[in-house]
Design a protein around this motif. Sequence first.
Motif, PDB file in Angstrom:
ATOM      1  N   LYS A  82       0.875  -1.153   0.000  1.00 40.80           N
ATOM      2  CA  LYS A  82       0.000   0.000   0.000  1.00 40.80           C
ATOM      3  C   LYS A  82       0.926   1.219   0.000  1.00 40.80           C
ATOM      4  O   LYS A  82       1.770   1.358   0.888  1.00 40.80           O
ATOM      5  N   VAL A  83       0.793   2.037  -1.004  1.00 41.88           N
ATOM      6  CA  VAL A  83       1.705   3.177  -1.122  1.00 41.88           C
ATOM      7  C   VAL A  83       0.974   4.465  -0.755  1.00 41.88           C
ATOM      8  O   VAL A  83      -0.117   4.738  -1.277  1.00 41.88           O
ATOM      9  N   TYR A  84       1.549   5.190   0.156  1.00 47.93           N
ATOM     10  CA  TYR A  84       0.984   6.482   0.540  1.00 47.93           C
ATOM     11  C   TYR A  84       1.966   7.581   0.148  1.00 47.93           C
ATOM     12  O   TYR A  84       3.119   7.565   0.589  1.00 47.93           O
ATOM     13  N   PHE A 122      -4.340   5.536  -7.515  1.00 42.22           N
ATOM     14  CA  PHE A 122      -4.450   4.246  -8.176  1.00 42.22           C
ATOM     15  C   PHE A 122      -4.934   3.250  -7.128  1.00 42.22           C
ATOM     16  O   PHE A 122      -5.095   3.603  -5.959  1.00 42.22           O
ATOM     17  N   LYS A 123      -5.100   2.015  -7.566  1.00 43.37           N
ATOM     18  CA  LYS A 123      -5.664   1.011  -6.666  1.00 43.37           C
ATOM     19  C   LYS A 123      -4.936   0.935  -5.313  1.00 43.37           C
ATOM     20  O   LYS A 123      -5.556   0.892  -4.272  1.00 43.37           O
ATOM     21  N   ASN A 124      -3.644   0.912  -5.380  1.00 42.77           N
ATOM     22  CA  ASN A 124      -2.903   0.775  -4.119  1.00 42.77           C
ATOM     23  C   ASN A 124      -2.055   2.011  -3.812  1.00 42.77           C
ATOM     24  O   ASN A 124      -1.086   1.942  -3.073  1.00 42.77           O
ATOM     25  N   VAL A 125      -2.401   3.116  -4.410  1.00 39.19           N
ATOM     26  CA  VAL A 125      -1.632   4.346  -4.162  1.00 39.19           C
ATOM     27  C   VAL A 125      -2.568   5.468  -3.703  1.00 39.19           C
ATOM     28  O   VAL A 125      -3.530   5.799  -4.397  1.00 39.19           O
ATOM     29  N   GLU A 126      -2.291   5.984  -2.541  1.00 44.14           N
ATOM     30  CA  GLU A 126      -3.099   7.105  -2.054  1.00 44.14           C
ATOM     31  C   GLU A 126      -2.225   8.338  -1.850  1.00 44.14           C
ATOM     32  O   GLU A 126      -1.066   8.228  -1.456  1.00 44.14           O
ATOM     33  N   LEU A 127      -2.837   9.448  -2.126  1.00 43.39           N
ATOM     34  CA  LEU A 127      -2.135  10.715  -1.917  1.00 43.39           C
ATOM     35  C   LEU A 127      -2.745  11.417  -0.715  1.00 43.39           C
ATOM     36  O   LEU A 127      -3.967  11.591  -0.641  1.00 43.39           O
ATOM     37  N   HIS A 150      -6.457   3.431  10.839  1.00 39.62           N
ATOM     38  CA  HIS A 150      -7.403   3.939   9.847  1.00 39.62           C
ATOM     39  C   HIS A 150      -6.758   4.105   8.475  1.00 39.62           C
ATOM     40  O   HIS A 150      -7.446   4.259   7.481  1.00 39.62           O
ATOM     41  N   LEU A 151      -5.434   4.059   8.419  1.00 39.92           N
ATOM     42  CA  LEU A 151      -4.775   4.242   7.133  1.00 39.92           C
ATOM     43  C   LEU A 151      -4.369   2.929   6.473  1.00 39.92           C
ATOM     44  O   LEU A 151      -3.848   2.918   5.373  1.00 39.92           O
ATOM     45  N   PHE A 152      -4.607   1.836   7.170  1.00 39.26           N
ATOM     46  CA  PHE A 152      -4.160   0.571   6.615  1.00 39.26           C
ATOM     47  C   PHE A 152      -5.340  -0.320   6.251  1.00 39.26           C
ATOM     48  O   PHE A 152      -6.311  -0.409   6.991  1.00 39.26           O
ATOM     49  N   SER A 159       3.603  -1.369   3.948  1.00 39.09           N
ATOM     50  CA  SER A 159       3.271  -0.010   3.505  1.00 39.09           C
ATOM     51  C   SER A 159       4.522   0.760   3.134  1.00 39.09           C
ATOM     52  O   SER A 159       5.566   0.614   3.754  1.00 39.09           O
ATOM     53  N   LEU A 160       4.364   1.550   2.130  1.00 38.22           N
ATOM     54  CA  LEU A 160       5.461   2.412   1.708  1.00 38.22           C
ATOM     55  C   LEU A 160       4.957   3.853   1.738  1.00 38.22           C
ATOM     56  O   LEU A 160       3.939   4.172   1.120  1.00 38.22           O
ATOM     57  N   PHE A 161       5.642   4.667   2.492  1.00 41.18           N
ATOM     58  CA  PHE A 161       5.271   6.082   2.551  1.00 41.18           C
ATOM     59  C   PHE A 161       6.283   6.883   1.744  1.00 41.18           C
ATOM     60  O   PHE A 161       7.487   6.828   2.019  1.00 41.18           O
ATOM     61  N   LEU A 162       5.799   7.588   0.770  1.00 41.51           N
ATOM     62  CA  LEU A 162       6.667   8.471  -0.007  1.00 41.51           C
ATOM     63  C   LEU A 162       6.386   9.890   0.469  1.00 41.51           C
ATOM     64  O   LEU A 162       5.261  10.384   0.332  1.00 41.51           O
TER      65      LEU A 162
END
Lengths: 305, 255
Positions: A82-84, A122-127, A150-152, A159-162
């Motif tokens: 899950k990329v944030y 995208f499906k697994n990317v949230e901004l 709540h974010l997972f 999880s990857l946080f950019l």
Amino acid sequence: MEENHNKPKRTLRDVSHHFFSSLEENKQEKKENAVALSNSSYNVHHFNPSLKLLSIIPIRYSPFSLLLHVYFSKLFLYTPYKVYIISTNPHGDSWDYLQRNLNIPPLVDIDFSKGMRTFTLFKNVELIIASPDKLKDFFSFKNNHQRPSHLFDSESSPSLFLIDCFNTEFYIKEKIISLLDSIILLSSFNIDDFRNAYKVIKAYSSLCPDVKFSYIVDHNENADLADLTRKGFNQITARFLNISVDFIGHCEFKDLARGNNIHWGTEEKDQIFNVNIDFVEALKKENWSEELLSLYETVTSNVKL
Amino acid sequence: MKKILYSKWNRAEERDKLVVDLKDSLGEYFGSEWRILQTPIIIDIDLVDILLVNNTGRLCAVTILPEKVDSSLIGKIVSEYAALSRQLEKFKNAYAGENIDVKQKLMVRLFVPNNIVNILELLACISIPIEVYQYFFIKSHDNEGIVIERLSELVERREGEQDFSSLLKIMGENVRSEASSVSEEEAVLKEKIETKEEEPAAESVHEESVPSENETKQKHNTDNYFERTKLNEDELVAFFDLERRLAAFQTEKMQ
């Protein structure tokens, strides 16, 4: 050379359009293969949940700082990650490109005073757009090992946080930097940028001794010169900071690293970074169980991610 | 570049043009008449190429830097200017009739043909006697953006030193007037300059008030960042060495 000169110059808008179009084209094809990986039946027993915080830091001022993180997130599409992408101060230029291609509102309509806002790219990317102070609070969880549930999607998601904190004040940034696992520097290929990159490494390594530094530079056609530069730079960081910096690849669009408007490069690609596969794969698969790795290999064997 | 300028200086017709250029550019900023003094005869100063004096008695020393400048040369220049500033009385006597006012600070002008970044880095590294370098001009036909970037860094490192703020202002105006359009970097610079100019007034208004948390954070922010990113002399030398090696490599390849 002549061929390059004859090519029409393309703007970032064109590049961006191509990027998002290619995503749409490939999405359907990969969807079925990816579904197994994102299936909720894979739970915590299949891998150790990991949490990675990573930031791309352009050495020069760049209005495309947020867009760089979005491009980087593409490398993790169709993985269980899950990329944030968390941006503290998105620049209008980056936002315009995203808005044209994705279902997100205009920047002016977003009320930053109300804290964080989340958008699915995208499906697994949230901004996530967050004020710097909120971001600081948000990351307090990493120190006390309490993940913000709540974010997972599930406890089993790696999880990857950019973190796009390029425009953030240093006193906020230093708090964020101290939590990062990895920093990717991005610059053009010149000694002045290398010197500035060194300054960034010097400052940030003192804040977070364990952070891993990587470097993406403009493509340089002279491989020997590029190699000499990499070695020379690493000699300096090793000598004075006792740090080794991995040069993980190059940026396809030279002007992007310089923060200028983009003109089309030498080769049409939908991926802005030509990043070392080993680096990405290692990051992707860290802490995965053998079982999940095996599944991942099977699912992706016929799909070029 | 130095060679070209010297050769022009040694040819009468070129020298006149050069003198006009020098006078014009000085007058542009200070609005006073400047005249060239004869070759310095008092002190052993190899690195002061031209001396000028204006109608208020202010003395300006000009140095044309060679393209390759290392830290030892910069150190020598700085020490020579420091010596010069201490011996202005001697100048006054030697140039009797030229109305040199020794109470005015010595003005120094550097012609920097290339490697601007290196020079500014070096100047930031060694401690410049600011009382000597009251004004400091960089003449360059390219790389203005880089110069501004570096100068703004210098100003921030030397926070509170008004001379460098003045320098930055002058430099910024110079570049903006020459540029066909104002770039984003320049806009940022302008904002920085304005902020710098506003700071003393703001401080005087709130002289007795306690700084807000934000102000304290920002001060800490600036101090902390520039303290952390400052390169020591060994690090600078290492980068100069790398630059030299890369340049040598490229030259070799071209041959």
